[in-house]
Design a protein around this motif. Structure first.
Motif, PDB file in Angstrom:
ATOM      1  N   GLN A  95       0.826  -1.203   0.000  1.00 57.48           N
ATOM      2  CA  GLN A  95       0.000   0.000   0.000  1.00 57.48           C
ATOM      3  C   GLN A  95       0.868   1.264   0.000  1.00 57.48           C
ATOM      4  N   ILE A  96       1.936   1.232   0.804  1.00 54.44           N
ATOM      5  CA  ILE A  96       2.854   2.381   0.853  1.00 54.44           C
ATOM      6  C   ILE A  96       3.637   2.480  -0.450  1.00 54.44           C
ATOM      7  N   LEU A  97       4.029   1.331  -0.999  1.00 50.76           N
ATOM      8  CA  LEU A  97       4.755   1.340  -2.265  1.00 50.76           C
ATOM      9  C   LEU A  97       3.902   1.935  -3.385  1.00 50.76           C
ATOM     10  N   ALA A  98       2.614   1.581  -3.382  1.00 56.70           N
ATOM     11  CA  ALA A  98       1.715   2.129  -4.403  1.00 56.70           C
ATOM     12  C   ALA A  98       1.569   3.642  -4.231  1.00 56.70           C
ATOM     13  N   ARG A  99       1.499   4.108  -3.002  1.00 51.45           N
ATOM     14  CA  ARG A  99       1.386   5.556  -2.779  1.00 51.45           C
ATOM     15  C   ARG A  99       2.632   6.271  -3.284  1.00 51.45           C
ATOM     16  N   TRP A 100       3.831   5.726  -2.999  1.00 51.02           N
ATOM     17  CA  TRP A 100       5.067   6.321  -3.501  1.00 51.02           C
ATOM     18  C   TRP A 100       5.116   6.295  -5.031  1.00 51.02           C
ATOM     19  N   THR A 101       4.708   5.175  -5.599  1.00 53.11           N
ATOM     20  CA  THR A 101       4.783   5.019  -7.060  1.00 53.11           C
ATOM     21  C   THR A 101       3.950   6.069  -7.771  1.00 53.11           C
ATOM     22  N   TRP A 102       2.720   6.255  -7.357  1.00 57.01           N
ATOM     23  CA  TRP A 102       1.845   7.206  -8.042  1.00 57.01           C
ATOM     24  C   TRP A 102       2.165   8.648  -7.665  1.00 57.01           C
ATOM     25  N   LYS A 103       2.785   8.859  -6.515  1.00 55.89           N
ATOM     26  CA  LYS A 103       3.271  10.205  -6.186  1.00 55.89           C
ATOM     27  C   LYS A 103       4.416  10.586  -7.107  1.00 55.89           C
ATOM     28  N   LEU A 104       5.326   9.649  -7.336  1.00 58.35           N
ATOM     29  CA  LEU A 104       6.420   9.895  -8.289  1.00 58.35           C
ATOM     30  C   LEU A 104       5.888  10.056  -9.710  1.00 58.35           C
ATOM     31  N   ALA A 105       4.855   9.287 -10.046  1.00 61.47           N
ATOM     32  CA  ALA A 105       4.262   9.396 -11.384  1.00 61.47           C
ATOM     33  C   ALA A 105       3.626  10.760 -11.590  1.00 61.47           C
ATOM     34  N   ARG A 106       2.916  11.268 -10.576  1.00 65.84           N
ATOM     35  CA  ARG A 106       2.294  12.592 -10.715  1.00 65.84           C
ATOM     36  C   ARG A 106       3.332  13.694 -10.819  1.00 65.84           C
ATOM     37  N   ALA A 107       4.474  13.519 -10.131  1.00 63.75           N
ATOM     38  CA  ALA A 107       5.539  14.519 -10.217  1.00 63.75           C
ATOM     39  C   ALA A 107       6.184  14.555 -11.600  1.00 63.75           C
ATOM     40  N   SER A 108       6.058  13.468 -12.349  1.00 59.88           N
ATOM     41  CA  SER A 108       6.592  13.408 -13.722  1.00 59.88           C
ATOM     42  C   SER A 108       5.465  13.374 -14.749  1.00 59.88           C
ATOM     43  N   VAL A 156       2.004   2.492 -21.637  1.00 65.34           N
ATOM     44  CA  VAL A 156       1.061   3.501 -22.115  1.00 65.34           C
ATOM     45  C   VAL A 156      -0.099   3.661 -21.135  1.00 65.34           C
ATOM     46  N   GLY A 157      -0.634   2.544 -20.641  1.00 65.81           N
ATOM     47  CA  GLY A 157      -1.725   2.622 -19.683  1.00 65.81           C
ATOM     48  C   GLY A 157      -1.305   3.306 -18.399  1.00 65.81           C
ATOM     49  N   ALA A 158      -0.111   3.001 -17.905  1.00 70.40           N
ATOM     50  CA  ALA A 158       0.369   3.653 -16.686  1.00 70.40           C
ATOM     51  C   ALA A 158       0.577   5.143 -16.909  1.00 70.40           C
ATOM     52  N   GLU A 180      -5.085   0.016  -9.594  1.00 74.11           N
ATOM     53  CA  GLU A 180      -4.870  -1.259  -8.904  1.00 74.11           C
ATOM     54  C   GLU A 180      -4.979  -2.444  -9.867  1.00 74.11           C
ATOM     55  N   LYS A 181      -5.858  -2.343 -10.859  1.00 76.79           N
ATOM     56  CA  LYS A 181      -6.042  -3.438 -11.807  1.00 76.79           C
ATOM     57  C   LYS A 181      -4.938  -3.503 -12.862  1.00 76.79           C
ATOM     58  N   LEU A 182      -4.199  -2.432 -13.018  1.00 79.46           N
ATOM     59  CA  LEU A 182      -3.228  -2.349 -14.102  1.00 79.46           C
ATOM     60  C   LEU A 182      -2.133  -3.397 -13.974  1.00 79.46           C
ATOM     61  N   GLY A 183      -1.728  -3.732 -12.769  1.00 82.48           N
ATOM     62  CA  GLY A 183      -0.665  -4.710 -12.540  1.00 82.48           C
ATOM     63  C   GLY A 183      -0.157  -4.605 -11.117  1.00 82.48           C
ATOM     64  N   THR A 184       0.906  -5.341 -10.808  1.00 82.51           N
ATOM     65  CA  THR A 184       1.506  -5.242  -9.485  1.00 82.51           C
ATOM     66  C   THR A 184       2.249  -3.916  -9.347  1.00 82.51           C
ATOM     67  N   VAL A 185       2.540  -3.559  -8.116  1.00 89.96           N
ATOM     68  CA  VAL A 185       3.236  -2.296  -7.870  1.00 89.96           C
ATOM     69  C   VAL A 185       4.601  -2.292  -8.552  1.00 89.96           C
ATOM     70  N   GLN A 186       5.301  -3.418  -8.485  1.00 90.46           N
ATOM     71  CA  GLN A 186       6.628  -3.496  -9.088  1.00 90.46           C
ATOM     72  C   GLN A 186       6.556  -3.364 -10.618  1.00 90.46           C
ATOM     73  N   GLU A 187       5.556  -3.973 -11.229  1.00 88.23           N
ATOM     74  CA  GLU A 187       5.407  -3.876 -12.681  1.00 88.23           C
ATOM     75  C   GLU A 187       5.061  -2.449 -13.112  1.00 88.23           C
ATOM     76  N   ILE A 188       4.177  -1.816 -12.373  1.00 87.33           N
ATOM     77  CA  ILE A 188       3.789  -0.450 -12.714  1.00 87.33           C
ATOM     78  C   ILE A 188       4.972   0.500 -12.538  1.00 87.33           C
ATOM     79  N   ALA A 189       5.735   0.330 -11.449  1.00 86.30           N
ATOM     80  CA  ALA A 189       6.899   1.194 -11.221  1.00 86.30           C
ATOM     81  C   ALA A 189       7.926   1.032 -12.331  1.00 86.30           C
ATOM     82  N   ALA A 190       8.153  -0.211 -12.770  1.00 84.61           N
ATOM     83  CA  ALA A 190       9.112  -0.438 -13.856  1.00 84.61           C
ATOM     84  C   ALA A 190       8.626   0.194 -15.158  1.00 84.61           C
ATOM     85  N   ALA A 191       7.314   0.102 -15.438  1.00 87.36           N
ATOM     86  CA  ALA A 191       6.766   0.690 -16.657  1.00 87.36           C
ATOM     87  C   ALA A 191       6.858   2.210 -16.623  1.00 87.36           C
TER      88      ALA A 191
END
Length: 275
Positions: A95-108, A156-158, A180-191
């Protein structure tokens, strides 16, 4: 630390009995305070190359996304942190990893938007419709974007979901569920990391050319350099600037006649003295 003490400092941090916490603190401090941009990036990469505790990683996310010192290297720093999440180096619950991932995504977000638009031409239209609509129409556009993002390749989806922003609770629920449906946190972060530029860890080979100074000082410098070259070659030194000789023009036409009449008048008024 003095320049010549670098080797001894590295040895202290890398010896068998050295404290890993001291090295981690040193790298984190360098990533936050080192005035050299390249060294800050290297320190950040080295810091997240090993497992990082939850509190320390949260500080790194805040540093890279908000600190003014990372303004010019923000995208590269975000990529480094996303790769660390993808490689499992961030010690925190999903849950924390997902929050960090999408926070970094919004910053970029701007870079993610460019990647989505380059790979999927309809991305601009979907994101524009979502941003420019309100109320029930806004929720419909959010649902349309979510369905499209889930059908696209993961990068592209991410990128689409990172660029989207909801204005109503219903629209935000649709976007969060799609993330959440897009994939695991690790897969989304890598994409998401693949959509960002690589960090520059090597110094640039391009050097700025020194401009030649103009004025008396520059002429003296050029004269000194010419004298030095002549002393090496065994020739006479060359002057910095050659003087131009002005050639006197011969009188022609009316000017010549005026000068002749003047000479005659002078001779008539003042005859030569005789002994």
């Amino acid at each position: 630390m003095r320049f010549e003490d670098r080797t001894e400092l590295v040895r202290k941090f890398t010896d068998r009995g050295a404290s890993k916490g001291a090295l981690a603190q040193f790298l984190a401090t360098c990533a936050a305070e080192n005035p050299n941009r390249r060294l800050r990036m290297i320190a950040l990469s080295d810091r997240v190359s090993t497992p990082v505790e939850r509190a320390d990683f949260d500080d790194l996310v805040t540093l890279v996304t908000q600190a003014p010192t990372w303004e010019k290297d923000r995208l590269q720093g975000i990529r480094v942190l996303l790769r660390a999440i993808a490689d499992g180096h961030a010690d925190a619950p999903d849950q924390i990893l997902a929050r960090w991932t999408w926070k970094l995504a919004r910053a970029s977000r701007k870079a993610q938007d460019r990647r989505a638009s380059a790979e999927f031409p309809e991305a601009k239209r979907l994101l524009g419709a979502l941003a420019n609509s309100r109320g029930h129409r806004h929720e419909e556009n959010a649902a349309r974007l979510v369905n499209t993002a889930l059908e696209q390749p993961l990068p592209v989806g991410a990128a689409l979901l990172a660029s989207a922003e909801g204005y109503t609770p219903r629209a935000n629920q649709l976007l969060d569920a799609a993330r959440e449906k897009l994939g695991t946190v690790q897969e989304i972060a890598a994409a998401l990391a693949e959509n960002l530029p690589l960090p520059k860890l090597q110094p640039s080979r391009k050097r700025r050319r020194k401009r030649k100074r103009k004025g008396p000082g520059a002429q003296e410098t050029q004269g000194t350099e010419a004298a030095a070259e002549a002393s090496v070659d065994g020739a006479e030194p060359k002057t910095a600037a050659k003087k131009r000789r002005r050639r006197r023009r011969k009188p022609t036409g009316a000017t010549a006649s005026v000068q002749t009449d003047a000479n005659v008048a002078v001779t008539t008024d003042h005859p030569p003295e005789t002994e």
